[in-house]
Each structure stands twice: as C-alpha cells, then as structure tokens.
Design a protein around this motif. Structure first.
Motif, PDB file in Angstrom:
ATOM      1  N   ASP A  73       0.813  -1.227   0.000  1.00  0.00           N
ATOM      2  CA  ASP A  73       0.000   0.000   0.000  1.00  0.00           C
ATOM      3  C   ASP A  73       0.848   1.280   0.000  1.00  0.00           C
ATOM      4  O   ASP A  73       0.338   2.362  -0.282  1.00  0.00           O
ATOM      5  CB  ASP A  73      -0.906   0.025   1.248  1.00  0.00           C
ATOM      6  N   ILE A  74       2.118   1.143   0.346  1.00  0.00           N
ATOM      7  CA  ILE A  74       2.955   2.348   0.518  1.00  0.00           C
ATOM      8  C   ILE A  74       3.472   2.828  -0.841  1.00  0.00           C
ATOM      9  O   ILE A  74       4.055   2.059  -1.600  1.00  0.00           O
ATOM     10  CB  ILE A  74       4.154   2.052   1.453  1.00  0.00           C
ATOM     11  N   ASP A  75       3.237   4.123  -1.148  1.00  0.00           N
ATOM     12  CA  ASP A  75       3.759   4.610  -2.432  1.00  0.00           C
ATOM     13  C   ASP A  75       4.934   5.585  -2.280  1.00  0.00           C
ATOM     14  O   ASP A  75       5.514   5.997  -3.270  1.00  0.00           O
ATOM     15  CB  ASP A  75       2.658   5.163  -3.357  1.00  0.00           C
ATOM     16  N   MET A  76       5.299   5.912  -1.063  1.00  0.00           N
ATOM     17  CA  MET A  76       6.518   6.722  -0.875  1.00  0.00           C
ATOM     18  C   MET A  76       7.099   6.440   0.509  1.00  0.00           C
ATOM     19  O   MET A  76       6.357   6.258   1.475  1.00  0.00           O
ATOM     20  CB  MET A  76       6.173   8.214  -0.995  1.00  0.00           C
ATOM     21  N   ILE A  77       8.431   6.379   0.564  1.00  0.00           N
ATOM     22  CA  ILE A  77       9.126   6.235   1.855  1.00  0.00           C
ATOM     23  C   ILE A  77      10.085   7.404   1.992  1.00  0.00           C
ATOM     24  O   ILE A  77      10.904   7.664   1.101  1.00  0.00           O
ATOM     25  CB  ILE A  77       9.936   4.919   1.931  1.00  0.00           C
ATOM     26  N   LYS A 134      -0.765   8.504  -1.953  1.00  0.00           N
ATOM     27  CA  LYS A 134      -1.948   8.182  -1.123  1.00  0.00           C
ATOM     28  C   LYS A 134      -1.540   7.665   0.258  1.00  0.00           C
ATOM     29  O   LYS A 134      -2.212   7.905   1.249  1.00  0.00           O
ATOM     30  CB  LYS A 134      -2.794   7.120  -1.830  1.00  0.00           C
ATOM     31  N   THR A 135      -0.431   6.930   0.308  1.00  0.00           N
ATOM     32  CA  THR A 135       0.013   6.356   1.588  1.00  0.00           C
ATOM     33  C   THR A 135       1.533   6.509   1.680  1.00  0.00           C
ATOM     34  O   THR A 135       2.258   6.029   0.802  1.00  0.00           O
ATOM     35  CB  THR A 135      -0.361   4.859   1.695  1.00  0.00           C
ATOM     36  N   ILE A 136       1.993   7.174   2.722  1.00  0.00           N
ATOM     37  CA  ILE A 136       3.434   7.454   2.854  1.00  0.00           C
ATOM     38  C   ILE A 136       3.947   6.907   4.183  1.00  0.00           C
ATOM     39  O   ILE A 136       3.298   7.060   5.220  1.00  0.00           O
ATOM     40  CB  ILE A 136       3.714   8.971   2.771  1.00  0.00           C
ATOM     41  N   LEU A 137       5.132   6.286   4.114  1.00  0.00           N
ATOM     42  CA  LEU A 137       5.845   5.900   5.333  1.00  0.00           C
ATOM     43  C   LEU A 137       6.890   6.975   5.620  1.00  0.00           C
ATOM     44  O   LEU A 137       7.784   7.206   4.810  1.00  0.00           O
ATOM     45  CB  LEU A 137       6.532   4.543   5.134  1.00  0.00           C
ATOM     46  N   GLY A 162      17.692   5.061  18.161  1.00  0.00           N
ATOM     47  CA  GLY A 162      16.284   4.640  18.044  1.00  0.00           C
ATOM     48  C   GLY A 162      15.696   5.002  16.694  1.00  0.00           C
ATOM     49  O   GLY A 162      16.335   5.680  15.873  1.00  0.00           O
ATOM     50  N   ALA A 163      14.483   4.516  16.475  1.00  0.00           N
ATOM     51  CA  ALA A 163      13.791   4.768  15.203  1.00  0.00           C
ATOM     52  C   ALA A 163      12.300   4.904  15.441  1.00  0.00           C
ATOM     53  O   ALA A 163      11.757   4.323  16.386  1.00  0.00           O
ATOM     54  CB  ALA A 163      14.054   3.611  14.241  1.00  0.00           C
ATOM     55  N   ALA A 164      11.649   5.651  14.563  1.00  0.00           N
ATOM     56  CA  ALA A 164      10.193   5.795  14.629  1.00  0.00           C
ATOM     57  C   ALA A 164       9.632   5.759  13.216  1.00  0.00           C
ATOM     58  O   ALA A 164      10.350   6.021  12.239  1.00  0.00           O
ATOM     59  CB  ALA A 164       9.817   7.103  15.307  1.00  0.00           C
ATOM     60  N   ALA A 165       8.362   5.401  13.114  1.00  0.00           N
ATOM     61  CA  ALA A 165       7.708   5.382  11.802  1.00  0.00           C
ATOM     62  C   ALA A 165       6.277   5.882  11.943  1.00  0.00           C
ATOM     63  O   ALA A 165       5.594   5.571  12.928  1.00  0.00           O
ATOM     64  CB  ALA A 165       7.724   3.965  11.242  1.00  0.00           C
ATOM     65  N   ILE A 166       5.865   6.662  10.972  1.00  0.00           N
ATOM     66  CA  ILE A 166       4.500   7.197  10.946  1.00  0.00           C
ATOM     67  C   ILE A 166       3.930   6.910   9.559  1.00  0.00           C
ATOM     68  O   ILE A 166       4.592   7.174   8.550  1.00  0.00           O
ATOM     69  CB  ILE A 166       4.508   8.723  11.228  1.00  0.00           C
ATOM     70  N   ILE A 167       2.726   6.355   9.512  1.00  0.00           N
ATOM     71  CA  ILE A 167       2.061   6.127   8.220  1.00  0.00           C
ATOM     72  C   ILE A 167       1.037   7.237   8.016  1.00  0.00           C
ATOM     73  O   ILE A 167       0.160   7.457   8.858  1.00  0.00           O
ATOM     74  CB  ILE A 167       1.327   4.766   8.174  1.00  0.00           C
ATOM     75  N   LEU A 168       1.191   7.945   6.912  1.00  0.00           N
ATOM     76  CA  LEU A 168       0.248   9.001   6.545  1.00  0.00           C
ATOM     77  C   LEU A 168      -0.634   8.514   5.410  1.00  0.00           C
ATOM     78  O   LEU A 168      -0.154   7.906   4.453  1.00  0.00           O
ATOM     79  CB  LEU A 168       1.008  10.254   6.072  1.00  0.00           C
ATOM     80  N   LYS A 169      -1.927   8.824   5.522  1.00  0.00           N
ATOM     81  CA  LYS A 169      -2.867   8.421   4.468  1.00  0.00           C
ATOM     82  C   LYS A 169      -3.586   9.662   3.944  1.00  0.00           C
ATOM     83  O   LYS A 169      -3.947  10.561   4.716  1.00  0.00           O
ATOM     84  CB  LYS A 169      -3.878   7.440   5.054  1.00  0.00           C
ATOM     85  N   SER A 170      -3.803   9.696   2.654  1.00  0.00           N
ATOM     86  CA  SER A 170      -4.520  10.815   2.038  1.00  0.00           C
ATOM     87  C   SER A 170      -6.003  10.721   2.391  1.00  0.00           C
ATOM     88  O   SER A 170      -6.645   9.699   2.143  1.00  0.00           O
ATOM     89  CB  SER A 170      -4.333  10.728   0.518  1.00  0.00           C
TER      90      SER A 170
END
Ligand code: ACO
Length: 328
Positions: A73-77, A134-137, A162-170
């Motif tokens: 589903d991810i179209d950009m990282i 539409k969906t970005i990591l 450390g590391a963190a991740a956020i999923i953004l959706k349009s």
C-alpha cells in the motif's frame, strides 16, 4: 487539497541499555549531573552490526500493523536521518527492500539530525496534499552512538539510538490530520552542533581521526539558549497562524533533547507539563527519531487519543527547527 492523516505509528529502540552508572565507569561524570542537567537516566545503544535501515524497518513494520496496511500500500518512503547506512545511496531504499514495499519510491532527507522529525512530516504532507501519493511511510532513525567521541563527556552522555515510523494516508480536507507545518533555519548557528570531518569540506584523514574530528561537536549552551526561544516561539506562531489559542492544544510533543528545555519552554507557553509527553529519561536524545518515538509511545500508552490536537516541535543542528500542527 488532500489532508495527511496519521493512521499508524511505531517505534523501535535497541535492546542494549546503557545507564548513567555504566557511563560513570568510562568517563568522569555522575548520575546526579546527567539527571539534573539533562533528565536522562539511561539510553539504548545499537548492536555493532545493527544498521539505521534495520531499526527503521522494525519501526515501520509496527506502524504498518497499527495502520492495518501492507507494504504494497505504501507509495513513498521518506527517511530523515543524520547517520545513514552509507553516504550514498539513500538508506530509505534499504528500508524499502527490508519491508518489501515494491510499489514505493524512496528518498532521504538530511537536516542535521534532530529537526528531521518535523521536516520529514511536513515534506510528506505536501506529496499527499497535491495528490502525488496516497500512503506514505515517514521514517526517522539515528544511530548516534556511532558518531560520538565516547571520551567526550560533554556530548557522549546526551544521545541514544532509536527509530520511529508514521504512516500518513490521504484523506478529505474535512477529516482529521496534519493541519499545518512551519519550518525554519538560521545559518547563524551553523557550527553550534556539527560533525567537522567526513564531508567534502573536510575529508576523513589520519590527522582528522587523530583529532577525533569525525565525531559530533556541540556548543551546548548556545543550543540550549536557541532551543528555549525557538520552541515556544514556534509553537505560538503555528497556533496563531491557524486561528487557534494555546488552550485549544491538547498536547505538545517536543524533541527530547533536554528535560530542562522542555520544562522551560512549556512554562514560557503557560502550558502545564501534563500536556506534554517525555521519555528522555529512558532513551536520551535519539535525534531525528525522538518526536516520533514520543508520539508513538504516547499513543501506545493511551496518553494521546484520537481527536486530540497536537503540536509537534523539534529543533537542533543547522540551526533548524519547526512545528507540525495536527489532529490525531
Ligand atoms: N558530567 C559531569 N560534568 C560535566 C559533563 C558531564 N557529562 N559535561 C560537562 N560537564 C561539566 C563541564 O565541564 C562544566 O564544568 P566546569 O564548570 O568545571 O567547566 C560544567 O559541567 C558545566 O558545563 P556547561 O557545558 O556549562 O553546562 P550547561 O549548563 O550548559 O549544560 C548541557 C550542558 C546539558 C549539554 C546543556 O547545555 C544542553 O542541554 N544544551 C542543549 C544540547 C542539545 O539540545 N543538543 C541537541 C541538539 S544538537 C543536534 O541537533 C544533533
């Protein structure tokens, strides 16, 4: 214009814990000094063979699970880091491989570390706003321990990995999500926090290594003074720009650089400490990852909930700083 909604967050910290008492065995410092001056009790340090992309991929897997999406589903990282796996190519492409995001394109941003959290979210939200994605990591990760002189007590005690991740959706403009962001830089502080050798201005030579110029250097007092002004001023500005007042804000999540910076800035804003979330005592300053780790942990612990209005604020090398105003 499309809005960016946070649909999942995740974080990863390495298993190895280094306490202030451990540091006292290798340098002239004390638990009392580190606790009162910075607010850190312990930090996590990456394993020798652990890479920035490994940590970011772990955080990303958790965020994807929370968001109920698959890597397809991810179209950009987008990765913000100060310590990439290699100088070239982009570490985000290694993350893409590790999570199997075959439909994505990926790139890194370098903002000197700490400000990367808000810079990356701000940039990602623009790719959603114009309909490109539409969906970005958004990943933020740093292995600060590899960039420190472990004999320099003025810098070694501050950081963690450390590391963190956020999923953004349009989503539609009317829904909850990122409302606004504002980024700043001031070249006046260009050398207040920097790594002298390793770039084209100063390649790593035998002499540079002898002088430990491949390691992070910082004018701590200058950064402290800059941060305690930039943080509250930037929060006030984004709130005012969006025709809100500080009482409309449920939480301020700050970069975890120094508990005294957070306390002083919250006091300046007239916002009680209950309206912030900090974990610097457990993880130290994880640079670009710190805001994302704090946000993810606060959501995981039920401290921040859906519908809360939150300002994310970060600051550091550059000097660079910025805010993201959002509704969760
Ligand atoms: N343990 C014990 N003593 C120490 C240590 C230590 N780890 N480090 C410094 N000291 C000593 C100093 O040598 C000095 O001793 P002296 O008075 O005998 O000379 C004394 O403590 C006071 O040192 P200062 O540097 O003046 O202390 P200060 O009050 O400025 O606090 C600190 C230092 C905690 C680093 C503070 O300046 C700070 O937090 N600054 C912000 C740093 C920051 O946020 N960095 C992250 C952003 S950078 C980035 O983006 C990557």
């Amino acid at each position: 214009m499309r809005k960016s909604q946070i649909i999942g967050t995740g974080y990863y910290v390495p298993g190895k814990i280094v306490t202030n008492f451990d540091l006292m065995k290798i340098m002239d410092t004390s638990d009392e000094w580190i606790t009162t001056k910075i607010g850190i009790k312990e930090r996590r340090i990456a394993a020798e063979d652990e890479l920035t992309s490994d940590m970011a991929a772990e955080a990303a897997k958790k965020a994807m699970k929370n968001a109920n999406i698959t890597a397809d589903d991810i179209d950009m990282i987008l990765l913000a880091t100060n310590f990439p796996d290699h100088i070239s190519p982009a570490t985000s492409v290694a993350i893409q491989k590790k999570i199997g995001a075959k439909n994505a394109f990926a790139f890194d941003i370098r903002t000197g570390g700490c400000p990367g959290s808000v810079f990356s979210l701000s940039i990602a939200s623009k790719y959603i706003a114009d309909g490109t994605c539409k969906t970005i990591l958004v990943a933020t990760a740093d292995i600060n321990s590899k960039g420190l002189d472990w004999e320099d007590r003025s810098t070694a005690v501050i950081f963690g990995d450390g590391a963190a991740a956020i999923i953004l959706k349009s989503v539609d403009e009317t829904e909850a999500g990122i409302i606004d962001s504002k980024l700043y830089t001031d070249p006046e502080g260009y050398y207040a926090a920097y790594i002298p050798a390793g770039g084209v201005a100063e390649p790593i030579t035998e002499q540079a290594i002898k002088e430990k110029r491949q390691y992070f250097r910082m004018d701590g007092r200058a950064i402290f003074d800059f941060a305690t002004k930039a943080f509250p001023d930037a929060v006030k500005e984004i709130v005012k720009k969006n025709k809100m007042t500080l009482s409309d804000i449920d939480f301020v999540i700050s970069h975890q650089a120094n508990l005294n910076i957070i306390r002083q800035s919250m006091e300046n804003l007239g916002i009680p400490m209950e309206k912030t979330y900090y974990n610097i005592h457990k993880y130290g300053n994880t640079s670009s990852a710190s805001v994302g780790i704090a946000l993810a942990e606060a959501i995981e612990n039920g401290v921040i909930k859906k519908g809360d209005k939150v300002v994310l604020v970060s600051f550091g090398a550059g000097t660079a700083w910025g805010t993201v105003l959002l509704e969760l």
